[in-house]
Scaffold this motif. Structure first.
Motif, PDB file in Angstrom:
ATOM      1  N   UNK A  13      52.322  -2.418 -56.525  1.00  0.00           N
ATOM      2  CA  UNK A  13      51.031  -1.808 -56.211  1.00  0.00           C
ATOM      3  C   UNK A  13      49.965  -2.185 -57.248  1.00  0.00           C
ATOM      4  N   UNK A  14      50.247  -1.978 -58.522  1.00  0.00           N
ATOM      5  CA  UNK A  14      49.270  -2.279 -59.574  1.00  0.00           C
ATOM      6  C   UNK A  14      48.823  -3.747 -59.521  1.00  0.00           C
ATOM      7  N   UNK A  15      49.758  -4.707 -59.442  1.00  0.00           N
ATOM      8  CA  UNK A  15      49.308  -6.104 -59.340  1.00  0.00           C
ATOM      9  C   UNK A  15      48.471  -6.372 -58.089  1.00  0.00           C
ATOM     10  N   UNK A  16      48.780  -5.694 -57.005  1.00  0.00           N
ATOM     11  CA  UNK A  16      47.998  -5.882 -55.782  1.00  0.00           C
ATOM     12  C   UNK A  16      46.595  -5.305 -55.922  1.00  0.00           C
ATOM     13  N   UNK A  17      46.479  -4.189 -56.627  1.00  0.00           N
ATOM     14  CA  UNK A  17      45.154  -3.619 -56.908  1.00  0.00           C
ATOM     15  C   UNK A  17      44.351  -4.565 -57.790  1.00  0.00           C
ATOM     16  N   UNK A  18      44.998  -5.108 -58.789  1.00  0.00           N
ATOM     17  CA  UNK A  18      44.311  -6.029 -59.692  1.00  0.00           C
ATOM     18  C   UNK A  18      43.887  -7.291 -58.934  1.00  0.00           C
ATOM     19  N   UNK A  19      44.772  -7.790 -58.070  1.00  0.00           N
ATOM     20  CA  UNK A  19      44.426  -8.961 -57.258  1.00  0.00           C
ATOM     21  C   UNK A  19      43.186  -8.684 -56.426  1.00  0.00           C
ATOM     22  N   UNK A  20      43.163  -7.527 -55.793  1.00  0.00           N
ATOM     23  CA  UNK A  20      42.026  -7.192 -54.931  1.00  0.00           C
ATOM     24  C   UNK A  20      40.744  -7.046 -55.750  1.00  0.00           C
ATOM     25  N   UNK A  21      40.850  -6.483 -56.950  1.00  0.00           N
ATOM     26  CA  UNK A  21      39.693  -6.364 -57.836  1.00  0.00           C
ATOM     27  C   UNK A  21      39.175  -7.750 -58.217  1.00  0.00           C
ATOM     28  N   UNK A  47      43.171 -17.288 -61.303  1.00  0.00           N
ATOM     29  CA  UNK A  47      43.493 -18.326 -60.338  1.00  0.00           C
ATOM     30  C   UNK A  47      44.735 -17.951 -59.519  1.00  0.00           C
ATOM     31  N   UNK A  48      45.754 -17.427 -60.177  1.00  0.00           N
ATOM     32  CA  UNK A  48      46.981 -17.038 -59.462  1.00  0.00           C
ATOM     33  C   UNK A  48      46.720 -15.883 -58.501  1.00  0.00           C
ATOM     34  N   UNK A  49      45.883 -14.931 -58.903  1.00  0.00           N
ATOM     35  CA  UNK A  49      45.527 -13.834 -57.996  1.00  0.00           C
ATOM     36  C   UNK A  49      44.787 -14.373 -56.771  1.00  0.00           C
ATOM     37  N   UNK A  50      43.844 -15.276 -56.995  1.00  0.00           N
ATOM     38  CA  UNK A  50      43.052 -15.816 -55.885  1.00  0.00           C
ATOM     39  C   UNK A  50      43.878 -16.686 -54.943  1.00  0.00           C
ATOM     40  N   UNK A  51      44.893 -17.333 -55.469  1.00  0.00           N
ATOM     41  CA  UNK A  51      45.784 -18.149 -54.640  1.00  0.00           C
ATOM     42  C   UNK A  51      46.879 -17.312 -53.979  1.00  0.00           C
ATOM     43  N   UNK A  52      46.864 -16.003 -54.232  1.00  0.00           N
ATOM     44  CA  UNK A  52      47.863 -15.082 -53.695  1.00  0.00           C
ATOM     45  C   UNK A  52      49.258 -15.375 -54.260  1.00  0.00           C
ATOM     46  N   UNK A  53      49.309 -15.971 -55.445  1.00  0.00           N
ATOM     47  CA  UNK A  53      50.582 -16.211 -56.126  1.00  0.00           C
ATOM     48  C   UNK A  53      51.028 -14.973 -56.892  1.00  0.00           C
ATOM     49  N   UNK A  54      50.135 -14.029 -57.028  1.00  0.00           N
ATOM     50  CA  UNK A  54      50.418 -12.806 -57.778  1.00  0.00           C
ATOM     51  C   UNK A  54      49.731 -11.644 -57.072  1.00  0.00           C
ATOM     52  N   UNK A  55      50.449 -10.532 -56.945  1.00  0.00           N
ATOM     53  CA  UNK A  55      49.854  -9.318 -56.383  1.00  0.00           C
ATOM     54  C   UNK A  55      49.545  -9.379 -54.902  1.00  0.00           C
ATOM     55  N   UNK A  56      50.301 -10.187 -54.159  1.00  0.00           N
ATOM     56  CA  UNK A  56      49.976 -10.388 -52.753  1.00  0.00           C
ATOM     57  C   UNK A  56      50.800  -9.534 -51.787  1.00  0.00           C
ATOM     58  N   UNK A  57      51.729  -8.738 -52.280  1.00  0.00           N
ATOM     59  CA  UNK A  57      52.660  -8.064 -51.382  1.00  0.00           C
ATOM     60  C   UNK A  57      52.112  -6.801 -50.719  1.00  0.00           C
ATOM     61  N   UNK A  58      51.157  -6.131 -51.348  1.00  0.00           N
ATOM     62  CA  UNK A  58      50.579  -4.926 -50.759  1.00  0.00           C
ATOM     63  C   UNK A  58      49.157  -5.257 -50.302  1.00  0.00           C
ATOM     64  N   UNK A  59      48.873  -5.021 -49.039  1.00  0.00           N
ATOM     65  CA  UNK A  59      47.548  -5.299 -48.482  1.00  0.00           C
ATOM     66  C   UNK A  59      46.621  -4.123 -48.777  1.00  0.00           C
TER      67      UNK A  59
END
Length: 128
Positions: A13-21, A47-59
């Motif tokens: 959850x936390x990585x997905x929130x950070x990715x979305x931020x 870059x990894x967040x934007x490529x969905x390589x990190x934090x991509x599991x929770x929409x």
């Protein structure tokens, strides 16, 4: 239960929130370097967040109230440039809100098939 709610929140959850931020800040026209500086993380992480390589599991974006909180946090970060502790604190609060509203239950049962969302009310009881 192999993975408890706190583990699910910390790991997914936390990585997905950070990715979305990161996505929200980037869509506001900031560069990856600027986003990294504002969030006190590396450009590589952005870059990894934007490529969905990190934090991509929770929409995260499918929860309108959470999306609004992240949007408000992004605006605050741009205006006030808070330290990493403040940003972390706000993301944890948002993660706890997601737990308390039961948004993570179905996801939790996917990463841990032993969890039965119909039987487990732990997050709703504690954070709801």
């Amino acid at each position: 239960m192999r993975i408890n709610a706190f583990e699910a929140a910390a790991k997914y959850v936390y990585p997905s929130l950070r990715r979305r931020l990161v996505e929200i800040l980037y869509k506001k026209g900031l560069t990856q370097v600027q986003v990294a500086e504002l969030l006190h993380i590396t450009q590589s992480a952005v870059s990894r967040y934007l490529k969905m390589d990190r934090g991509a599991l929770v929409e995260v974006e499918k929860f309108r109230d959470i999306e609004e909180k992240l949007e408000a946090l992004a605006n605050e970060i741009i205006k006030k440039k808070p330290d990493e502790y403040y940003i972390h604190s706000e993301l944890v609060k948002i993660a706890l809100k997601m737990l308390g509203k039961g948004y993570v239950c179905s996801f939790h049962s996917k990463v841990d098939p032993e969890v039965d969302p119909a039987m487990c009310n732990i997050c709703l009881d504690i954070f709801g």
